[in-house]
Scaffold this motif. Structure first.
Motif, PDB file in Angstrom:
ATOM      1  N   VAL A 133      95.358  69.779  86.389  1.00 23.78           N
ATOM      2  CA  VAL A 133      96.518  70.388  85.730  1.00 23.78           C
ATOM      3  C   VAL A 133      96.075  71.088  84.449  1.00 23.78           C
ATOM      4  CG1 VAL A 133      98.684  69.861  84.526  1.00 23.78           C
ATOM      5  CG2 VAL A 133      98.220  68.830  86.744  1.00 23.78           C
ATOM      6  N   ALA A 134      95.199  70.455  83.681  1.00 25.11           N
ATOM      7  CA  ALA A 134      94.699  71.071  82.450  1.00 25.11           C
ATOM      8  C   ALA A 134      93.903  72.332  82.756  1.00 25.11           C
ATOM      9  CB  ALA A 134      93.834  70.066  81.672  1.00 25.11           C
ATOM     10  N   VAL A 135      93.112  72.301  83.809  1.00 25.46           N
ATOM     11  CA  VAL A 135      92.301  73.461  84.197  1.00 25.46           C
ATOM     12  C   VAL A 135      93.208  74.618  84.625  1.00 25.46           C
ATOM     13  CG1 VAL A 135      90.708  74.286  85.973  1.00 25.46           C
ATOM     14  CG2 VAL A 135      90.198  72.194  84.719  1.00 25.46           C
ATOM     15  N   VAL A 136      94.247  74.315  85.391  1.00 22.73           N
ATOM     16  CA  VAL A 136      95.192  75.359  85.808  1.00 22.73           C
ATOM     17  C   VAL A 136      95.893  75.952  84.583  1.00 22.73           C
ATOM     18  CG1 VAL A 136      97.361  75.775  87.046  1.00 22.73           C
ATOM     19  CG2 VAL A 136      95.523  74.511  88.150  1.00 22.73           C
ATOM     20  N   ALA A 181      94.639  76.206  81.584  1.00 20.22           N
ATOM     21  CA  ALA A 181      93.668  77.088  80.920  1.00 20.22           C
ATOM     22  C   ALA A 181      93.538  78.411  81.660  1.00 20.22           C
ATOM     23  CB  ALA A 181      92.307  76.399  80.825  1.00 20.22           C
ATOM     24  N   MET A 182      93.531  78.356  82.996  1.00 18.95           N
ATOM     25  CA  MET A 182      93.425  79.595  83.772  1.00 18.95           C
ATOM     26  C   MET A 182      94.655  80.478  83.536  1.00 18.95           C
ATOM     27  SD  MET A 182      91.812  78.158  87.323  1.00 18.95           S
ATOM     28  CE  MET A 182      91.860  79.716  88.176  1.00 18.95           C
ATOM     29  N   ALA A 187      79.039  85.813  77.949  1.00 13.62           N
ATOM     30  CA  ALA A 187      79.080  85.122  79.238  1.00 13.62           C
ATOM     31  C   ALA A 187      80.000  83.911  79.231  1.00 13.62           C
ATOM     32  CB  ALA A 187      77.672  84.677  79.626  1.00 13.62           C
ATOM     33  N   PHE A 188      80.396  83.454  78.060  1.00 14.75           N
ATOM     34  CA  PHE A 188      81.124  82.190  77.968  1.00 14.75           C
ATOM     35  C   PHE A 188      82.443  82.209  78.746  1.00 14.75           C
ATOM     36  CE2 PHE A 188      84.014  79.180  75.950  1.00 14.75           C
ATOM     37  CZ  PHE A 188      83.271  78.015  76.102  1.00 14.75           C
ATOM     38  N   LEU A 189      83.294  83.181  78.500  1.00 15.19           N
ATOM     39  CA  LEU A 189      84.601  83.196  79.160  1.00 15.19           C
ATOM     40  C   LEU A 189      84.487  83.376  80.671  1.00 15.19           C
ATOM     41  CD1 LEU A 189      87.491  82.688  78.447  1.00 15.19           C
ATOM     42  CD2 LEU A 189      87.795  85.121  78.054  1.00 15.19           C
ATOM     43  N   PRO A 190      83.669  84.319  81.170  1.00 12.79           N
ATOM     44  CA  PRO A 190      83.515  84.394  82.632  1.00 12.79           C
ATOM     45  C   PRO A 190      82.966  83.098  83.237  1.00 12.79           C
ATOM     46  CG  PRO A 190      82.721  86.413  81.626  1.00 12.79           C
ATOM     47  CD  PRO A 190      83.015  85.454  80.503  1.00 12.79           C
ATOM     48  N   ASP A 191      82.040  82.435  82.551  1.00  9.82           N
ATOM     49  CA  ASP A 191      81.514  81.165  83.054  1.00  9.82           C
ATOM     50  C   ASP A 191      82.602  80.088  83.063  1.00  9.82           C
ATOM     51  OD1 ASP A 191      79.037  82.294  83.435  1.00  9.82           O
ATOM     52  OD2 ASP A 191      78.157  81.443  81.610  1.00  9.82           O
ATOM     53  N   CYS A 192      83.461  80.095  82.052  1.00  7.85           N
ATOM     54  CA  CYS A 192      84.561  79.127  81.993  1.00  7.85           C
ATOM     55  C   CYS A 192      85.548  79.349  83.134  1.00  7.85           C
ATOM     56  CB  CYS A 192      85.291  79.228  80.657  1.00  7.85           C
ATOM     57  SG  CYS A 192      84.369  78.550  79.274  1.00  7.85           S
ATOM     58  N   VAL A 193      85.841  80.597  83.438  1.00  6.35           N
ATOM     59  CA  VAL A 193      86.773  80.901  84.532  1.00  6.35           C
ATOM     60  C   VAL A 193      86.181  80.422  85.855  1.00  6.35           C
ATOM     61  CG1 VAL A 193      87.871  82.781  85.815  1.00  6.35           C
ATOM     62  CG2 VAL A 193      87.915  82.786  83.322  1.00  6.35           C
TER      63      VAL A 193
END
Length: 138
Positions: free
Chosen positions: A63-66, A68-69, A39-45
């Motif tokens: 900017v950091a979040v974008v 990572a996406m 579940a970690f990666l879907p929750d992070c997205v």
């Protein structure tokens, strides 16, 4: 169809399939470490999408979040996605580091509210809450 286009389509299909497997596992596994990891990666997205749109999040964190996406969506990886178990590991590490970075500038409650998964996981990821600083004298 050119060979390079076929290769891109195959890589994209493998990535989407691996994400779908993670989502299905995250919903169907019994509680425990395997379910948390799936579940970690879907929750992070989901968290990244929410933080990107929240006006309380500073621009540098957005900017950091974008970044990572884009890292997660990019077909270019340090570890190929088709490797069982360790394939999405580079994505998980990058997203975890970005969330830790964002946690320094995003109000803690905003980050906790954006996290759709188990609260204990995001709290463990970002560390203990900071204590309020006393106001400067004067």
């Amino acid at each position: 169809m050119p060979a390079w286009l076929q290769a891109i389509l195959v890589v994209a299909a493998v990535m989407v399939a691996s994400w779908l497997v993670l989502i299905v596992l995250a919903r169907r596994l019994p509680p425990g470490l395997a379910k948390d990891l799936a579940a970690f990666l879907p929750d992070c997205v989901t968290t990244a999408r929410v933080l990107r749109r929240d006006p309380r999040v500073p621009r540098r964190a957005k900017v950091a979040v974008v970044f990572a996406m884009l890292w997660v969506l990019s077909p270019i990886d340090l570890l190929p996605e088709f490797l069982p178990v360790i394939g999405p590991l580079d994505d998980v590490i990058v997203v975890a580091l970005v969330l830790r970075y964002a946690a320094r500038s995003v109000p803690r409650q905003v980050l906790l509210d954006a996290w759709p998964g188990e609260r204990r996981l995001i709290e463990r990821l970002v560390g203990p809450g900071r204590r309020a600083q006393p106001p400067p004298p004067g």
